[in-house]
Design a protein around this motif. Sequence first.
Motif, PDB file in Angstrom:
ATOM      1  N   SER A 164      23.899  -2.597  19.664  1.00  0.00           N
ATOM      2  CA  SER A 164      25.234  -2.101  20.020  1.00  0.00           C
ATOM      3  C   SER A 164      25.228  -0.605  20.336  1.00  0.00           C
ATOM      4  O   SER A 164      26.266  -0.035  20.646  1.00  0.00           O
ATOM      5  CB  SER A 164      26.223  -2.388  18.888  1.00  0.00           C
ATOM      6  N   GLN A 165      24.039   0.016  20.217  1.00  0.00           N
ATOM      7  CA  GLN A 165      23.842   1.437  20.506  1.00  0.00           C
ATOM      8  C   GLN A 165      24.778   2.340  19.686  1.00  0.00           C
ATOM      9  O   GLN A 165      25.520   3.156  20.236  1.00  0.00           O
ATOM     10  CB  GLN A 165      24.001   1.718  22.002  1.00  0.00           C
ATOM     11  N   PRO A 166      24.730   2.197  18.348  1.00  0.00           N
ATOM     12  CA  PRO A 166      25.576   3.044  17.503  1.00  0.00           C
ATOM     13  C   PRO A 166      25.069   4.479  17.477  1.00  0.00           C
ATOM     14  O   PRO A 166      23.877   4.738  17.666  1.00  0.00           O
ATOM     15  CB  PRO A 166      25.427   2.398  16.124  1.00  0.00           C
ATOM     16  N   ARG A 167      25.970   5.412  17.236  1.00  0.00           N
ATOM     17  CA  ARG A 167      25.580   6.797  16.984  1.00  0.00           C
ATOM     18  C   ARG A 167      25.365   7.030  15.495  1.00  0.00           C
ATOM     19  O   ARG A 167      24.628   7.929  15.106  1.00  0.00           O
ATOM     20  CB  ARG A 167      26.654   7.755  17.523  1.00  0.00           C
ATOM     21  N   VAL A 168      26.054   6.224  14.677  1.00  0.00           N
ATOM     22  CA  VAL A 168      25.914   6.268  13.221  1.00  0.00           C
ATOM     23  C   VAL A 168      25.634   4.850  12.733  1.00  0.00           C
ATOM     24  O   VAL A 168      26.325   3.909  13.113  1.00  0.00           O
ATOM     25  CB  VAL A 168      27.188   6.813  12.544  1.00  0.00           C
ATOM     26  N   LEU A 169      24.607   4.703  11.894  1.00  0.00           N
ATOM     27  CA  LEU A 169      24.229   3.386  11.382  1.00  0.00           C
ATOM     28  C   LEU A 169      24.207   3.427   9.859  1.00  0.00           C
ATOM     29  O   LEU A 169      23.535   4.274   9.259  1.00  0.00           O
ATOM     30  CB  LEU A 169      22.858   2.978  11.923  1.00  0.00           C
ATOM     31  N   LEU A 170      24.932   2.499   9.231  1.00  0.00           N
ATOM     32  CA  LEU A 170      24.978   2.378   7.782  1.00  0.00           C
ATOM     33  C   LEU A 170      24.119   1.184   7.377  1.00  0.00           C
ATOM     34  O   LEU A 170      24.413   0.048   7.764  1.00  0.00           O
ATOM     35  CB  LEU A 170      26.420   2.178   7.309  1.00  0.00           C
ATOM     36  N   LEU A 171      23.066   1.435   6.619  1.00  0.00           N
ATOM     37  CA  LEU A 171      22.158   0.383   6.180  1.00  0.00           C
ATOM     38  C   LEU A 171      22.440   0.066   4.715  1.00  0.00           C
ATOM     39  O   LEU A 171      22.138   0.879   3.832  1.00  0.00           O
ATOM     40  CB  LEU A 171      20.698   0.820   6.352  1.00  0.00           C
ATOM     41  N   ASP A 172      23.020  -1.095   4.456  1.00  0.00           N
ATOM     42  CA  ASP A 172      23.427  -1.469   3.100  1.00  0.00           C
ATOM     43  C   ASP A 172      22.341  -2.321   2.449  1.00  0.00           C
ATOM     44  O   ASP A 172      22.243  -3.524   2.697  1.00  0.00           O
ATOM     45  CB  ASP A 172      24.759  -2.218   3.153  1.00  0.00           C
ATOM     46  N   GLU A 173      21.493  -1.665   1.657  1.00  0.00           N
ATOM     47  CA  GLU A 173      20.407  -2.304   0.911  1.00  0.00           C
ATOM     48  C   GLU A 173      19.526  -3.188   1.790  1.00  0.00           C
ATOM     49  O   GLU A 173      19.410  -4.400   1.561  1.00  0.00           O
ATOM     50  CB  GLU A 173      20.965  -3.095  -0.277  1.00  0.00           C
ATOM     51  N   PRO A 174      18.878  -2.621   2.797  1.00  0.00           N
ATOM     52  CA  PRO A 174      18.038  -3.430   3.691  1.00  0.00           C
ATOM     53  C   PRO A 174      16.847  -4.071   3.004  1.00  0.00           C
ATOM     54  O   PRO A 174      16.323  -5.076   3.496  1.00  0.00           O
ATOM     55  CB  PRO A 174      17.591  -2.428   4.759  1.00  0.00           C
ATOM     56  N   ALA A 175      16.404  -3.515   1.870  1.00  0.00           N
ATOM     57  CA  ALA A 175      15.247  -4.080   1.182  1.00  0.00           C
ATOM     58  C   ALA A 175      15.629  -5.144   0.165  1.00  0.00           C
ATOM     59  O   ALA A 175      14.748  -5.769  -0.438  1.00  0.00           O
ATOM     60  CB  ALA A 175      14.453  -2.970   0.484  1.00  0.00           C
ATOM     61  N   ALA A 176      16.926  -5.388  -0.032  1.00  0.00           N
ATOM     62  CA  ALA A 176      17.366  -6.364  -1.025  1.00  0.00           C
ATOM     63  C   ALA A 176      16.829  -7.750  -0.710  1.00  0.00           C
ATOM     64  O   ALA A 176      17.018  -8.270   0.384  1.00  0.00           O
ATOM     65  CB  ALA A 176      18.895  -6.393  -1.089  1.00  0.00           C
ATOM     66  N   GLY A 177      16.136  -8.341  -1.656  1.00  0.00           N
ATOM     67  CA  GLY A 177      15.621  -9.692  -1.493  1.00  0.00           C
ATOM     68  C   GLY A 177      14.336  -9.805  -0.711  1.00  0.00           C
ATOM     69  O   GLY A 177      13.801 -10.906  -0.574  1.00  0.00           O
ATOM     70  N   VAL A 178      13.828  -8.683  -0.178  1.00  0.00           N
ATOM     71  CA  VAL A 178      12.598  -8.730   0.619  1.00  0.00           C
ATOM     72  C   VAL A 178      11.392  -8.743  -0.321  1.00  0.00           C
ATOM     73  O   VAL A 178      11.245  -7.854  -1.164  1.00  0.00           O
ATOM     74  CB  VAL A 178      12.509  -7.518   1.566  1.00  0.00           C
ATOM     75  N   PRO A 179      10.508  -9.735  -0.216  1.00  0.00           N
ATOM     76  CA  PRO A 179       9.329  -9.787  -1.085  1.00  0.00           C
ATOM     77  C   PRO A 179       8.457  -8.543  -0.943  1.00  0.00           C
ATOM     78  O   PRO A 179       8.413  -7.914   0.118  1.00  0.00           O
ATOM     79  CB  PRO A 179       8.582 -11.039  -0.595  1.00  0.00           C
ATOM     80  N   GLU A 180       7.775  -8.211  -2.002  1.00  0.00           N
ATOM     81  CA  GLU A 180       6.944  -7.003  -2.029  1.00  0.00           C
ATOM     82  C   GLU A 180       5.944  -6.989  -0.874  1.00  0.00           C
ATOM     83  O   GLU A 180       5.693  -5.947  -0.266  1.00  0.00           O
ATOM     84  CB  GLU A 180       6.200  -6.923  -3.365  1.00  0.00           C
ATOM     85  N   ALA A 181       5.383  -8.143  -0.544  1.00  0.00           N
ATOM     86  CA  ALA A 181       4.363  -8.209   0.501  1.00  0.00           C
ATOM     87  C   ALA A 181       4.919  -7.872   1.880  1.00  0.00           C
ATOM     88  O   ALA A 181       4.160  -7.515   2.786  1.00  0.00           O
ATOM     89  CB  ALA A 181       3.741  -9.611   0.529  1.00  0.00           C
ATOM     90  N   GLU A 182       6.238  -7.978   2.057  1.00  0.00           N
ATOM     91  CA  GLU A 182       6.848  -7.713   3.358  1.00  0.00           C
ATOM     92  C   GLU A 182       7.513  -6.344   3.440  1.00  0.00           C
ATOM     93  O   GLU A 182       8.018  -5.971   4.502  1.00  0.00           O
ATOM     94  CB  GLU A 182       7.890  -8.798   3.666  1.00  0.00           C
ATOM     95  N   ARG A 183       7.510  -5.595   2.349  1.00  0.00           N
ATOM     96  CA  ARG A 183       8.252  -4.337   2.335  1.00  0.00           C
ATOM     97  C   ARG A 183       7.572  -3.238   3.144  1.00  0.00           C
ATOM     98  O   ARG A 183       8.234  -2.366   3.689  1.00  0.00           O
ATOM     99  CB  ARG A 183       8.484  -3.864   0.892  1.00  0.00           C
ATOM    100  N   GLY A 184       6.250  -3.278   3.223  1.00  0.00           N
ATOM    101  CA  GLY A 184       5.542  -2.259   3.986  1.00  0.00           C
ATOM    102  C   GLY A 184       5.964  -2.256   5.441  1.00  0.00           C
ATOM    103  O   GLY A 184       6.192  -1.203   6.040  1.00  0.00           O
ATOM    104  N   GLU A 185       6.086  -3.444   6.019  1.00  0.00           N
ATOM    105  CA  GLU A 185       6.519  -3.571   7.410  1.00  0.00           C
ATOM    106  C   GLU A 185       7.933  -3.040   7.576  1.00  0.00           C
ATOM    107  O   GLU A 185       8.250  -2.354   8.554  1.00  0.00           O
ATOM    108  CB  GLU A 185       6.447  -5.033   7.844  1.00  0.00           C
TER     109      GLU A 185
END
Length: 250
Positions: A164-185
Motif C-alpha cells: 500500500s506504500q505507507p509512509r508510516v508502518l506500525l508493526l504489532d508484534e511481528p515475531a509473535a508465534g514465530v518459531p525460533e528456527a524462523e526468526r533469523g529470516e
Amino acid sequence: MSGALQTIGLSKRFGGLTATDDVSFTLGHGARHALIGPNGAGKTTFINLLTGVLSANEGTILLEGEDVTRMPQQQRARRGLGRTFQINQLFGAMTPVESVGLAVSERMGGGGQFWRRLGKRTDIVDEIVELLRQFRLIEVMDEPTARLPYGKQRLLEIAVALASQPRVLLLDEPAAGVPEAERGELLDTLAALPRDVSILLIEHDMDLVFSFADRISVLVNGALFAEGTPEVMRNDPRVQDVYLGSDNHV
C-alpha cells in the motif's frame, strides 16, 4: 518536535480505567522506533488510537503534520499509515502473489479481481515480484497461505502492508508465534525494510527490539515511562526494574 507521526497529550479511558495516559510521542522520519512495556501497559490500545480503531478522549494525532485525530481508519490508511496485527489478517486460501496483487490493486483504486488485469502491466508485475523477492516468498508464491510456515505468513503480512506504500508502518508484534528456527529470516528481512518508511515496532522479543530499533520508548500503565537509545534503555535501572529485569517481556 515534528515527525512522521506524533501524539500530543493522547489519552483513552474505558470507564474508570485509563488505558492511555497523556502520551506525547514522536516517531521521527525514517525512524526505527520500538515501543515496549509489560503486559497490560497499553501498547495495543495506543496503536489502535493511532490507526483509528479507537477514538481518543483527549489529545491530538498528527500524521506528517496533518491532524488525523478524528479521521476514520480508511482515511488514515490512504494518507500513508499502515499496520500489521498481532494475529495475521491474511486469507488462508489465497496465495502470496494473489495477496500482494490484491493489495496493489486496492492501492490503485481497484478491487475484487481487478488485480488480475494489472498482470498485463509489466511495471505492476515487477513491483509484485520485487515485494515477493524482498520478503523471501518467491519459492512459495503460488502456495495457499494457510500451508505456509508461520514465519512466512508473518513476512507476507508485512509485504501486503508495504504494497500500500505507507509512509508510516506500525508493526504489532511481528515475531509473535514465530518459531525460533524462523526468526533469523524475519529479523534479516525487517532490517532490510526501506528507510523511506518510518517504522514503529511493538514487540516483546528483546533480541528483535535491540537489533532493529535506533530508539526505544517504554510504556507503563498507559503512560510514557522512559525513552532513549537502545543502549541507554538497556542500562537504565528503572527500565530494568519494571521490564527488562522481569519476566514480563518473555
